[in-house]
Enzyme design. Structure first.
Site, PDB file in Angstrom:
ATOM      1  CB  CYS A 117      -0.948   0.006   1.192  1.00 63.13           C
ATOM      2  SG  CYS A 117      -1.970  -1.457   1.268  1.00 63.13           S
ATOM      3  CG  HIS A 258      -3.554   3.197   2.412  1.00 62.73           C
ATOM      4  ND1 HIS A 258      -3.966   2.874   1.142  1.00 62.73           N
ATOM      5  CD2 HIS A 258      -3.556   2.030   3.128  1.00 62.73           C
ATOM      6  CE1 HIS A 258      -4.196   1.572   1.096  1.00 62.73           C
ATOM      7  NE2 HIS A 258      -3.952   1.047   2.278  1.00 62.73           N
ATOM      8  CG  ASN A 288      -6.669  -1.292   1.247  1.00 61.43           C
ATOM      9  OD1 ASN A 288      -5.964  -0.753   0.405  1.00 61.43           O
ATOM     10  ND2 ASN A 288      -6.185  -1.819   2.359  1.00 61.43           N
TER      11      ASN A 288
HETATM   12  O1  UT7 Z   1      -3.888  -1.544   3.518  1.00 60.97           O
HETATM   13  C1  UT7 Z   1      -3.025  -2.375   4.225  1.00 60.97           C
HETATM   14  C2  UT7 Z   1      -3.214  -2.268   5.627  1.00 60.97           C
HETATM   15  N1  UT7 Z   1      -4.404  -2.940   6.064  1.00 60.97           N
HETATM   16  C3  UT7 Z   1      -5.171  -2.334   6.948  1.00 60.97           C
HETATM   17  O2  UT7 Z   1      -4.933  -1.193   7.275  1.00 60.97           O
HETATM   18  C4  UT7 Z   1      -6.278  -3.124   7.576  1.00 60.97           C
HETATM   19  C5  UT7 Z   1      -6.274  -2.839   9.035  1.00 60.97           C
HETATM   20  N2  UT7 Z   1      -7.286  -3.640   9.772  1.00 60.97           N
HETATM   21  C6  UT7 Z   1      -8.574  -3.326   9.713  1.00 60.97           C
HETATM   22  O3  UT7 Z   1      -9.007  -2.436   9.002  1.00 60.97           O
HETATM   23  C7  UT7 Z   1      -9.494  -4.089  10.635  1.00 60.97           C
HETATM   24  O4  UT7 Z   1      -8.737  -4.816  11.571  1.00 60.97           O
HETATM   25  C8  UT7 Z   1     -10.475  -5.065   9.907  1.00 60.97           C
HETATM   26  C9  UT7 Z   1     -11.497  -4.245   9.150  1.00 60.97           C
HETATM   27  C10 UT7 Z   1      -9.696  -5.935   8.942  1.00 60.97           C
HETATM   28  C11 UT7 Z   1     -11.198  -5.947  10.888  1.00 60.97           C
HETATM   29  O5  UT7 Z   1     -11.868  -5.163  11.857  1.00 60.97           O
HETATM   30  P1  UT7 Z   1     -11.760  -5.521  13.414  1.00 60.97           P
HETATM   31  O6  UT7 Z   1     -12.626  -4.556  14.122  1.00 60.97           O
HETATM   32  O7  UT7 Z   1     -10.293  -5.515  13.736  1.00 60.97           O
HETATM   33  O8  UT7 Z   1     -12.391  -6.951  13.481  1.00 60.97           O
HETATM   34  P2  UT7 Z   1     -11.753  -8.349  13.910  1.00 60.97           P
HETATM   35  O9  UT7 Z   1     -10.777  -8.827  12.879  1.00 60.97           O
HETATM   36  O10 UT7 Z   1     -11.239  -8.217  15.318  1.00 60.97           O
HETATM   37  O11 UT7 Z   1     -13.019  -9.288  13.898  1.00 60.97           O
HETATM   38  C12 UT7 Z   1     -14.126  -9.044  14.741  1.00 60.97           C
HETATM   39  C13 UT7 Z   1     -15.222 -10.048  14.445  1.00 60.97           C
HETATM   40  C14 UT7 Z   1     -14.732 -11.493  14.411  1.00 60.97           C
HETATM   41  O12 UT7 Z   1     -15.742 -12.283  14.992  1.00 60.97           O
HETATM   42  P3  UT7 Z   1     -15.586 -12.819  16.506  1.00 60.97           P
HETATM   43  O13 UT7 Z   1     -14.306 -13.612  16.526  1.00 60.97           O
HETATM   44  O14 UT7 Z   1     -15.525 -11.581  17.353  1.00 60.97           O
HETATM   45  O15 UT7 Z   1     -16.816 -13.639  16.697  1.00 60.97           O
HETATM   46  C15 UT7 Z   1     -14.662 -11.801  12.937  1.00 60.97           C
HETATM   47  O16 UT7 Z   1     -14.849 -13.174  12.662  1.00 60.97           O
HETATM   48  O17 UT7 Z   1     -15.795  -9.790  13.159  1.00 60.97           O
HETATM   49  C16 UT7 Z   1     -15.810 -10.998  12.387  1.00 60.97           C
HETATM   50  N3  UT7 Z   1     -15.666 -10.657  10.983  1.00 60.97           N
HETATM   51  C17 UT7 Z   1     -16.709 -10.402  10.169  1.00 60.97           C
HETATM   52  N4  UT7 Z   1     -18.033 -10.419  10.383  1.00 60.97           N
HETATM   53  C18 UT7 Z   1     -18.828 -10.096   9.344  1.00 60.97           C
HETATM   54  C19 UT7 Z   1     -14.511 -10.498  10.286  1.00 60.97           C
HETATM   55  N5  UT7 Z   1     -14.812 -10.151   9.023  1.00 60.97           N
HETATM   56  C20 UT7 Z   1     -16.152 -10.085   8.920  1.00 60.97           C
HETATM   57  C21 UT7 Z   1     -17.034  -9.778   7.879  1.00 60.97           C
HETATM   58  N6  UT7 Z   1     -18.363  -9.797   8.122  1.00 60.97           N
HETATM   59  N7  UT7 Z   1     -16.620  -9.452   6.644  1.00 60.97           N
END
Ligand code: UT7
Length: 331
Positions: A117, A258, A288
C-alpha cells in the site's frame, strides 16, 4: 529543507477505476457478512473489480494516458516510469516495462516498486530523487492493483476489504518556492512481514497442486494486528515528513491518507488535529486499492477542484512489509 532547490512537482494526475461495482449487498449473497458489519468496521460500501482480461498494466495505461494529457505531455517526453504494485501482471518482467510498451514509448528506465500500500509514495519519493539530482526531468509514477485476482472470495475477513484500480501522476522539475515535493519520510519494519502477505508463487512456496489447494496464492492478513501498527506508524511518518518540509499540520489544506479503513483515516485526522473537511475520504466507493488508493484519491480531489494552486497536501500510507511513508507536496 532548502525551499528553492530543484525538486519534483506533480504536473498532471489520472485515474482508472473499473466499471464493475461490487456492493456490500452483493457480497452478502455468497458470504457470511453484512453491509452493516462492513460499513461500521471499515466505512466501505462498494469496491470496483477489473474486467476479465484486464491486468494491472491495462489499468496503469489508462490512468497514465489521462495523467499525461493533464500534464500536456506525450509518453516520449518521459525519462522514467515507476509502478508501485503488489499485483503485477506477472512476477517478471516488471509491470512498468509492459506499461512502457502500452504507452507506445521505449528506452526510459522503467521498474516496479514492491511496497504494497506504500508503493505509490515509495515510487514518488524515488522519482523525486532522480528529478532533484537533475539526472531526469519528467517521470511517470503509477500506483495500481488488481487485488480481486489474489483474494480468497470465501474469506470474509479479507475479501470484503479490497478493490481494483490505478492512479498516476506525471512529475517534472520545479524550483518554485512552496511547490513540489517539500518533504518526505519512509520506513519499513520487516519483522512484521508475516502480518499481511501472499504466501505462494515466489521462491519460498512455488506453485504446486498443494499450494493451490491450500489457497496459498491468496492474500492473508492479521487485520487487527495491522490496524494497531497502522495508526501509530502513519502518524510517525506524517510528523517526520512535515518536519522535513518545515510545514505545520495546521497549514495542510488536504490530508490524503491511504484509504484502508475509515476508522484509521478518522484517527489520523484527529491525532494530527486536521479537521474532517480537510481529510479526503473515498474508501466507501473503492475499498482498499492498496498502492492505487492515494493516486486515485488525489486525482479525484484535483479534478473536483478540491486542490488549488498554492495548497499544501499531506499524503500518508501504510501497508504490508510493514511499510509506511508520507509526502508533503505543494500544489
Ligand atoms: O492496507 C493495508 C493495511 N491494512 C489495513 O490497514 C487493515 C487494518 N485492519 C482493519 O481495518 C481491521 O482490523 C479489519 C477491518 C480488517 C477488521 O476489523 P476488526 O474490528 O479488527 O475486526 P476483527 O478482525 O477483530 O473481527 C471481529 C469479528 C470477528 O468475529 P468474533 O471472533 O468476534 O466472533 C470476525 O470473525 O468480526 C468478524 N468478521 C466479520 N463479520 C462479518 C470479520 N470479518 C467479517 C465480515 N463480516 N466481513
Amino acid at each position: 529543507m532548502c525551499q528553492n532547490h530543484r525538486r519534483a512537482a506533480i504536473l498532471g494526475t489520472g485515474a482508472e477505476t473499473p466499471e464493475k461495482v461490487v456492493t456490500n449487498l452483493d457480497l452478502e449473497k455468497f458470504l457470511d457478512t453484512s453491509d452493516e458489519w462492513i460499513a461500521e468496521r471499515t466505512g466501505i460500501r462498494e469496491r470496483r473489480v477489473a474486467a476479465d482480461g484486464d491486468a494491472t498494466s491495462d489499468l496503469c495505461a489508462r490512468a497514465s494516458k489521462k495523467a499525461l494529457e493533464a500534464a500536456g505531455m506525450e509518453a516520449r517526453d518521459l525519462d522514467l516510469i515507476i509502478v508501485g504494485t503488489a499485483t503485477p501482471d506477472m512476477l517478471f518482467p516488471s509491470t512498468a516495462a509492459v506499461l512502457q510498451h502500452k504507452l507506445g514509448t521505449g528506452g526510459q528506465m522503467a521498474f516496479d516498486i514492491s511496497a504494497a500500500c506504500s508503493g505509490f509514495l515509495y515510487s514518488l519519493i524515488i522519482a523525486n530523487q532522480f528529478i532533484s539530482t537533475g539526472l531526469y526531468n519528467n517521470a511517470l509514477v503509477v500506483g495500481a492493483e488488481v487485488l480481486s485476482r489474489v483474494l480468497d472470495w470465501e474469506d470474509r475477513s479479507t475479501c470484503v476489504l479490497f478493490g481494483d484500480g490505478a492512479g498516476a501522476v506525471v512529475l517534472g522539475p520545479t524550483t518554485e518556492a512552496g511547490r513540489g515535493i517539500l518533504g518526505s519520510a519512509a520506513a519499513t519494519e520487516g519483522s512484521n512481514w508475516h502480518l499481511l502477505n501472499q504466501p505462494a508463487g515466489g521462491s519460498r512456496i512455488p506453485a504446486s497442486v498443494e499450494s493451490v489447494q491450500g489457497k496459498l496464492h491468496t492474500l492473508k492478513m492479521q487485520g487487527n494486528e495491522v490496524f494497531k501498527i497502522a495508526v501509530r506508524t502513519l502518524l510517525a511518518m506524517a510528523e517526520a515528513a512535515l518536519y522535513e518540509a518545515d510545514v505545520k499540520a495546521s497549514e495542510i489544506d488536504l490530508l490524503i491518507p491511504h484509504q484502508a479503513n475509515l476508522r484509521i483515516i478518522e484517527a489520523m485526522g484527529k491525532r494530527l488535529e486536521i479537521p474532517a473537511e480537510k481529510v479526503y475520504v473515498n474508501v466507501h466507493k473503492y475499498g482498499n486499492t492498496s498502492a492505487a488508493s492515494i493516486p486515485i484519491a488525489l486525482d479525484e480531489a484535483v479534478r473536483s477542484g478540491r486542490v488549488k494552486r498554492g495548497d499544501k497536501l499531506l499524503l500518508d500510507a501504510f501497508g504490508a512489509g510493514t511499510t509506511a511513508s508520507a509526502v508533503v507536496a505543494g500544489w
